[in-house]
Design a protein around this motif. Structure first.
Motif, PDB file in Angstrom:
ATOM      1  N   LEU A 125     -21.806-118.252 -83.238  1.00  0.00           N
ATOM      2  CA  LEU A 125     -21.744-117.617 -83.885  1.00  0.00           C
ATOM      3  C   LEU A 125     -22.219-116.980 -85.474  1.00  0.00           C
ATOM      4  CD1 LEU A 125     -18.977-117.160 -86.723  1.00  0.00           C
ATOM      5  CD2 LEU A 125     -18.133-116.776 -84.033  1.00  0.00           C
ATOM      6  N   GLU A 126     -22.354-115.857 -86.105  1.00  0.00           N
ATOM      7  CA  GLU A 126     -23.127-115.750 -86.568  1.00  0.00           C
ATOM      8  C   GLU A 126     -22.225-114.439 -87.465  1.00  0.00           C
ATOM      9  OE1 GLU A 126     -26.092-112.676 -85.007  1.00  0.00           O
ATOM     10  OE2 GLU A 126     -26.640-111.824 -86.869  1.00  0.00           O
ATOM     11  N   SER A 128     -21.514-112.085 -89.907  1.00  0.00           N
ATOM     12  CA  SER A 128     -21.497-110.161 -89.973  1.00  0.00           C
ATOM     13  C   SER A 128     -22.109-109.032 -90.469  1.00  0.00           C
ATOM     14  CB  SER A 128     -19.517-110.224 -89.596  1.00  0.00           C
ATOM     15  OG  SER A 128     -19.338-109.146 -89.841  1.00  0.00           O
ATOM     16  N   ARG A 390     -25.392-109.467 -77.433  1.00  0.00           N
ATOM     17  CA  ARG A 390     -24.744-110.873 -78.230  1.00  0.00           C
ATOM     18  C   ARG A 390     -24.290-111.536 -76.379  1.00  0.00           C
ATOM     19  NH1 ARG A 390     -22.509-112.810 -82.487  1.00  0.00           N
ATOM     20  NH2 ARG A 390     -21.999-114.388 -81.329  1.00  0.00           N
ATOM     21  N   HIS A 391     -23.943-110.844 -75.952  1.00  0.00           N
ATOM     22  CA  HIS A 391     -23.291-110.402 -74.552  1.00  0.00           C
ATOM     23  C   HIS A 391     -24.110-111.336 -73.726  1.00  0.00           C
ATOM     24  CE1 HIS A 391     -20.199-108.559 -75.462  1.00  0.00           C
ATOM     25  NE2 HIS A 391     -20.452-107.908 -76.057  1.00  0.00           N
ATOM     26  N   ARG A 392     -23.368-112.299 -72.915  1.00  0.00           N
ATOM     27  CA  ARG A 392     -24.032-113.622 -72.446  1.00  0.00           C
ATOM     28  C   ARG A 392     -24.841-113.357 -70.824  1.00  0.00           C
ATOM     29  NH1 ARG A 392     -21.327-117.848 -75.085  1.00  0.00           N
ATOM     30  NH2 ARG A 392     -19.401-115.904 -74.746  1.00  0.00           N
ATOM     31  N   LEU A 393     -23.241-113.281 -70.316  1.00  0.00           N
ATOM     32  CA  LEU A 393     -23.353-112.613 -68.667  1.00  0.00           C
ATOM     33  C   LEU A 393     -23.801-111.386 -68.415  1.00  0.00           C
ATOM     34  CD1 LEU A 393     -20.436-114.701 -68.132  1.00  0.00           C
ATOM     35  CD2 LEU A 393     -22.299-115.348 -68.809  1.00  0.00           C
ATOM     36  N   GLU A 465     -18.616-108.201 -65.086  1.00  0.00           N
ATOM     37  CA  GLU A 465     -19.010-108.334 -67.342  1.00  0.00           C
ATOM     38  C   GLU A 465     -19.196-107.001 -67.215  1.00  0.00           C
ATOM     39  OE1 GLU A 465     -19.908-110.832 -68.980  1.00  0.00           O
ATOM     40  OE2 GLU A 465     -21.608-110.311 -70.566  1.00  0.00           O
ATOM     41  N   HIS A 468     -15.591-106.660 -68.864  1.00  0.00           N
ATOM     42  CA  HIS A 468     -15.918-107.471 -70.321  1.00  0.00           C
ATOM     43  C   HIS A 468     -16.136-106.882 -70.826  1.00  0.00           C
ATOM     44  CE1 HIS A 468     -15.681-110.395 -73.101  1.00  0.00           C
ATOM     45  NE2 HIS A 468     -16.503-110.619 -73.378  1.00  0.00           N
ATOM     46  N   LEU A 472     -14.266-105.154 -73.714  1.00  0.00           N
ATOM     47  CA  LEU A 472     -14.207-105.643 -75.851  1.00  0.00           C
ATOM     48  C   LEU A 472     -14.939-104.450 -76.658  1.00  0.00           C
ATOM     49  CD1 LEU A 472     -14.083-107.778 -77.339  1.00  0.00           C
ATOM     50  CD2 LEU A 472     -16.270-108.365 -76.590  1.00  0.00           C
ATOM     51  N   ARG A 473     -15.900-104.462 -76.651  1.00  0.00           N
ATOM     52  CA  ARG A 473     -16.406-103.199 -77.601  1.00  0.00           C
ATOM     53  C   ARG A 473     -16.095-101.530 -77.602  1.00  0.00           C
ATOM     54  NH1 ARG A 473     -19.476-105.737 -80.309  1.00  0.00           N
ATOM     55  NH2 ARG A 473     -20.320-108.212 -79.580  1.00  0.00           N
ATOM     56  N   GLN A 477     -11.410-101.237 -83.354  1.00  0.00           N
ATOM     57  CA  GLN A 477     -11.809-102.246 -84.121  1.00  0.00           C
ATOM     58  C   GLN A 477     -13.310-102.100 -84.504  1.00  0.00           C
ATOM     59  OE1 GLN A 477      -9.548-103.571 -82.649  1.00  0.00           O
ATOM     60  NE2 GLN A 477     -10.040-105.921 -82.024  1.00  0.00           N
ATOM     61  N   TYR A 482     -21.359 -98.731 -80.984  1.00  0.00           N
ATOM     62  CA  TYR A 482     -21.192 -99.369 -79.964  1.00  0.00           C
ATOM     63  C   TYR A 482     -20.160 -99.086 -79.415  1.00  0.00           C
ATOM     64  CZ  TYR A 482     -18.661-103.491 -82.129  1.00  0.00           C
ATOM     65  OH  TYR A 482     -17.788-104.441 -82.708  1.00  0.00           O
TER      66      TYR A 482
HETATM   67  C1  LIG Z   1     -14.456-106.285 -83.116  1.00  0.00           C
HETATM   68  C2  LIG Z   1     -16.028-107.274 -83.162  1.00  0.00           C
HETATM   69  C3  LIG Z   1     -15.701-107.950 -83.955  1.00  0.00           C
HETATM   70  C4  LIG Z   1     -17.372-109.215 -83.659  1.00  0.00           C
HETATM   71  N1  LIG Z   1     -17.643-109.870 -84.537  1.00  0.00           N
HETATM   72  C5  LIG Z   1     -17.888-111.374 -85.244  1.00  0.00           C
HETATM   73  C6  LIG Z   1     -18.489-111.685 -85.620  1.00  0.00           C
HETATM   74  O1  LIG Z   1     -18.341-111.714 -86.911  1.00  0.00           O
HETATM   75  N2  LIG Z   1     -19.783-112.889 -85.604  1.00  0.00           N
HETATM   76  C7  LIG Z   1     -19.961-113.129 -84.394  1.00  0.00           C
HETATM   77  O2  LIG Z   1     -20.986-114.502 -84.433  1.00  0.00           O
HETATM   78  N3  LIG Z   1     -19.613-112.308 -83.208  1.00  0.00           N
HETATM   79  C8  LIG Z   1     -18.440-111.573 -83.553  1.00  0.00           C
HETATM   80  N4  LIG Z   1     -18.784-110.384 -82.657  1.00  0.00           N
HETATM   81  C9  LIG Z   1     -18.904-110.871 -80.798  1.00  0.00           C
HETATM   82  C10 LIG Z   1     -18.064-111.612 -80.338  1.00  0.00           C
HETATM   83  O3  LIG Z   1     -16.857-112.544 -80.285  1.00  0.00           O
HETATM   84  C11 LIG Z   1     -19.052-111.912 -79.195  1.00  0.00           C
HETATM   85  O4  LIG Z   1     -19.717-113.316 -79.382  1.00  0.00           O
HETATM   86  C12 LIG Z   1     -19.450-111.310 -78.212  1.00  0.00           C
HETATM   87  O5  LIG Z   1     -18.527-109.943 -77.627  1.00  0.00           O
HETATM   88  C13 LIG Z   1     -19.929-111.895 -76.999  1.00  0.00           C
HETATM   89  O6  LIG Z   1     -19.734-113.493 -76.286  1.00  0.00           O
HETATM   90  P1  LIG Z   1     -18.258-113.019 -75.366  1.00  0.00           P
HETATM   91  O7  LIG Z   1     -17.745-114.623 -74.677  1.00  0.00           O
HETATM   92  O8  LIG Z   1     -17.359-111.826 -75.351  1.00  0.00           O
HETATM   93  O9  LIG Z   1     -18.823-112.340 -74.533  1.00  0.00           O
HETATM   94  P2  LIG Z   1     -20.257-112.531 -73.263  1.00  0.00           P
HETATM   95  O10 LIG Z   1     -21.447-113.330 -73.415  1.00  0.00           O
HETATM   96  O11 LIG Z   1     -20.274-111.393 -72.450  1.00  0.00           O
HETATM   97  O12 LIG Z   1     -19.657-113.239 -71.630  1.00  0.00           O
HETATM   98  C14 LIG Z   1     -18.950-113.215 -71.166  1.00  0.00           C
HETATM   99  C15 LIG Z   1     -17.150-113.678 -70.808  1.00  0.00           C
HETATM  100  O13 LIG Z   1     -18.223-115.194 -69.792  1.00  0.00           O
HETATM  101  C16 LIG Z   1     -17.895-116.027 -70.552  1.00  0.00           C
HETATM  102  N5  LIG Z   1     -18.795-117.167 -70.455  1.00  0.00           N
HETATM  103  C17 LIG Z   1     -19.978-116.539 -71.238  1.00  0.00           C
HETATM  104  N6  LIG Z   1     -20.643-117.584 -72.372  1.00  0.00           N
HETATM  105  C18 LIG Z   1     -19.992-118.667 -72.004  1.00  0.00           C
HETATM  106  C19 LIG Z   1     -19.888-119.717 -71.914  1.00  0.00           C
HETATM  107  N7  LIG Z   1     -20.973-120.258 -72.323  1.00  0.00           N
HETATM  108  N8  LIG Z   1     -19.239-120.526 -72.063  1.00  0.00           N
HETATM  109  C20 LIG Z   1     -18.233-120.470 -71.652  1.00  0.00           C
HETATM  110  N9  LIG Z   1     -17.320-119.167 -70.983  1.00  0.00           N
HETATM  111  C21 LIG Z   1     -18.711-118.215 -71.356  1.00  0.00           C
HETATM  112  C22 LIG Z   1     -15.544-115.368 -70.771  1.00  0.00           C
HETATM  113  O14 LIG Z   1     -14.712-115.494 -70.468  1.00  0.00           O
HETATM  114  C23 LIG Z   1     -16.835-114.660 -72.038  1.00  0.00           C
HETATM  115  O15 LIG Z   1     -16.029-114.045 -71.723  1.00  0.00           O
HETATM  116  C24 LIG Z   1     -17.546-109.783 -82.915  1.00  0.00           C
HETATM  117  C25 LIG Z   1     -16.899-108.834 -81.651  1.00  0.00           C
HETATM  118  C26 LIG Z   1     -15.958-107.724 -81.702  1.00  0.00           C
HETATM  119  C27 LIG Z   1     -15.374-107.399 -80.446  1.00  0.00           C
END
Ligand SMILES: Cc1cc2nc3c(=O)[nH]c(=O)nc-3n(C[C@H](O)[C@H](O)[C@H](O)COP(=O)(O)OP(=O)(O)OC[C@H]3O[C@@H](n4cnc5c(N)ncnc54)[C@H](O)[C@@H]3O)c2cc1C
Length: 531
Positions: A125-126, A128, A390-393, A465, A468, A472-473, A477, A482
């Motif tokens: 969590l970072e 913003s 920030r996307h991990r998968l 992925e 997702h 989301l992106r 909002q 992006y």
């Molecule tokens: C409008 C907006 C505002 C945002 N603001 C902020 C903010 O202020 N600060 C901030 O830090 N981030 C922010 N984010 C980023 C967001 O909350 C996520 O960190 C980012 O989208 C990547 O994580 P994810 O789980 O969505 O997707 P991914 O990492 O791509 O993962 C895809 C899916 O895989 C699963 N998954 C992945 N990793 C794990 C794990 N370790 N454990 C369990 N399941 C997992 C989950 O189902 C997840 O949804 C924002 C995003 C948006 C769209």
């Protein structure tokens, strides 16, 4: 799962267990008020013991009288010993997955946040740049990192401070005019509260101005991960050429050793983690040297912002065959063969059944969508990159941040007469980058680069992925930068890859133009607060 044969605990045993187990009778329970190492060691015992976890706790870990303070009288020494034996001696890595830590890393540069957030199996969590204005000067300094590589008192360090100070001052100077501009362009809609409106305008303003901030801008990051994930993070950071990364690794290790010492025994052992980090560093350096020789003087060819560089023309067919897999008893290749011979109507009917009625973006089809992948090469501003990284998968790698690919200049900035200031900050940032490079500090130079500059990175992800990420992106909002990248990716999947059914299944990808990105989200937040 049955609730058969619950352990029979005496009243004294129940009292001993109560602080640490959320339920004393049922087959599902959570562990509370126990050190991470004890929880990990307890789970590790599952593999070699016929006993239930609560009985193991009483027999092997509970010491001292019932009613002792939560972590007193719990066999930490024994747990450490078990780790020592299982993890260090036998290298059983699964044991290192059994304990987790919440860790805060404050005032780290954006360059370092990307290194901290590299691992897939962690949560982050970072702070913003959209909700936090960079207007404060704690200790009299703007919130940016000053690299230790720039010697105190040197002319280069002074130039660095001057140019970054000016970038922050420009950012602060334009905050109010940009807000005023947006207020004039988008008057408060009747029915919206002042708070909803204020937050919406402020977020849009900060989104617009973030390009002025340098990559050295500091943020706070919260991490949550297992011992194994932290070990991987530390091995990477310790091998990194940036002093900030290595210093942060030292601090992380010091703090983690206060809570999960047993998990991190090998990180800095010279013959274990030390050798591992050296391997990471050596391969990176060797590759860089070879790349320099092989690619020296080759100029990048012009490319659009998003390029779909690789996909499988048969990808949609393969996803369709994979959709049948778990519902059949046929071998994988036979299923593909059958699907090839189906009519397009049959294939469409199958995919329709597999995708089903998606009521919202969280309703996702299954792993058949992981059967095909897309590799996108993206050249967009650093601000947008930070978010997509920030996307991990998926697999994502980026190139060094530099001014060579130019910068983004939001229309609003020109409209309100801030264009010259913007260009001044960009030019100064490019000059500072060059000065740092010429001084032999190429690795430090990205700190100086403004977030409006473009960076090249690739994202390779499977269709599941992609669903997702793109849904989301592109939500209204999201940040416009992006959103634009992800809308282009969606179009390329449909039109270039020709995977129209897969693109159609991503029905929550939003291509609509949006004026006030945060408005609907702020309205929903207010409704929730009221409720
Ligand atoms: C409008 C907006 C505002 C945002 N603001 C902020 C903010 O202020 N600060 C901030 O830090 N981030 C922010 N984010 C980023 C967001 O909350 C996520 O960190 C980012 O989208 C990547 O994580 P994810 O789980 O969505 O997707 P991914 O990492 O791509 O993962 C895809 C899916 O895989 C699963 N998954 C992945 N990793 C794990 C794990 N370790 N454990 C369990 N399941 C997992 C989950 O189902 C997840 O949804 C924002 C995003 C948006 C769209």
């Amino acid at each position: 799962m049955t609730a058969a044969a619950p352990d029979a605990f005496t009243p004294a045993e129940r009292a001993r267990l109560a602080p640490h187990f959320t339920d004393l009778d049922g087959p599902v329970f959570a562990l509370t008020n126990l050190p991470e190492v004890v929880k990990g060691a307890l789970f590790a015992r599952y593999s070699r013991s016929p006993k239930s976890l609560r009985r193991l706790f009483l027999d092997e870990f509970a010491e001292g009288p019932a009613g002792a303070a939560p972590t007193e009288g719990v066999g930490v020494t024994r747990a450490e010993g078990l780790y020592e034996r299982v993890f260090v001696e036998y290298g059983d890595d699964s044991v290192a997955q059994l304990g987790g830590v919440h860790l805060a890393c404050e005032n780290v540069s954006n360059v370092l946040t990307k290194l901290l957030e590299w691992g897939r199996l962690m949560a982050y969590l970072e702070q913003s740049t959209r909700y936090i204005p960079y207007t404060d000067r704690p200790g009299g300094r703007w919130r940016y990192h000053a690299p230790a590589e720039l010697p105190e008192g040197s002319a280069l360090r002074a130039a660095y401070a001057k140019i970054l100070d000016e970038a922050f001052e420009t950012y602060v100077r334009w905050l109010e005019p940009v807000q005023a501009h947006y207020r004039a362009r988008h008057p408060r809609p009747p029915g919206d509260s002042d708070l909803v409106y204020r937050n919406t305008i402020r977020a849009k303003t900060l989104d617009t101005l973030r390009g002025l901030l340098p990559a050295a801008t500091q943020a706070n990051v919260g991490l949550y991960g297992t011992g194994q994930a932290y070990e991987a993070l530390l091995l990477r950071l310790r091998a990194h050429p940036l002093e900030e990364a290595r210093a942060c690794a030292d601090r992380i290790l010091t703090e983690l050793r206060k809570v999960i010492p047993a998990f991190l025994k090998r990180v800095d052992a010279p013959d274990r983690g030390g050798a591992w980090s050296r391997y990471l560093g050596a391969t990176r350096e060797a590759t860089r040297a070879v790349a320099g020789t092989l690619l020296g003087g080759v100029e990048p060819a012009p490319r659009p912002e998003v390029v779909l560089v690789d996909f499988d023309p048969e990808g949609e067919l393969k996803v369709t065959a994979a959709a049948l897999y778990a519902a059949s008893e046929l071998p994988d290749d036979q299923l593909l063969d059958r699907v090839r011979r189906m009519s397009s109507e049959e294939r469409a009917a199958l995919l329709r059944a597999y995708v089903g009625e998606r009521v919202n973006r969280r309703h996702k089809p299954g792993r058949a969508f992981e059967r095909t992948s897309y590799r996108f090469d993206v050249l967009t501003d650093y601000g947008a990159f930070r978010d997509l990284q920030r996307h991990r998968l998926l697999t994502l790698e980026w190139q060094p941040l530099s001014p060579r690919h130019g910068y983004a200049l939001p229309e609003t900035i020109e409209e309100i007469g801030a264009g010259d200031d913007w260009r001044r900050v960009m030019d100064a940032s490019a000059e500072l980058h060059e000065a740092l490079r010429s001084a032999g500090l190429a690795l430090v130079a990205p700190y100086a680069v403004s977030m409006a500059y473009r960076i090249r990175f690739y994202m390779e992800m499977n269709a599941r992925e992609a669903m997702h990420v793109l849904e989301l992106r592109t939500t209204p909002q999201g940040h416009p930068a992006y959103r634009r990248v992800c809308q282009a990716m969606h179009r390329l999947i449909a039109e270039q890859a020709g995977h129209r059914a897969i693109a159609d299944a991503m029905r929550f990808v939003d291509h609509s133009p949006v004026e006030l990105e945060r408005l609907e989200a702020e309205r929903r937040a207010e409704a929730r607060r009221r409720a």
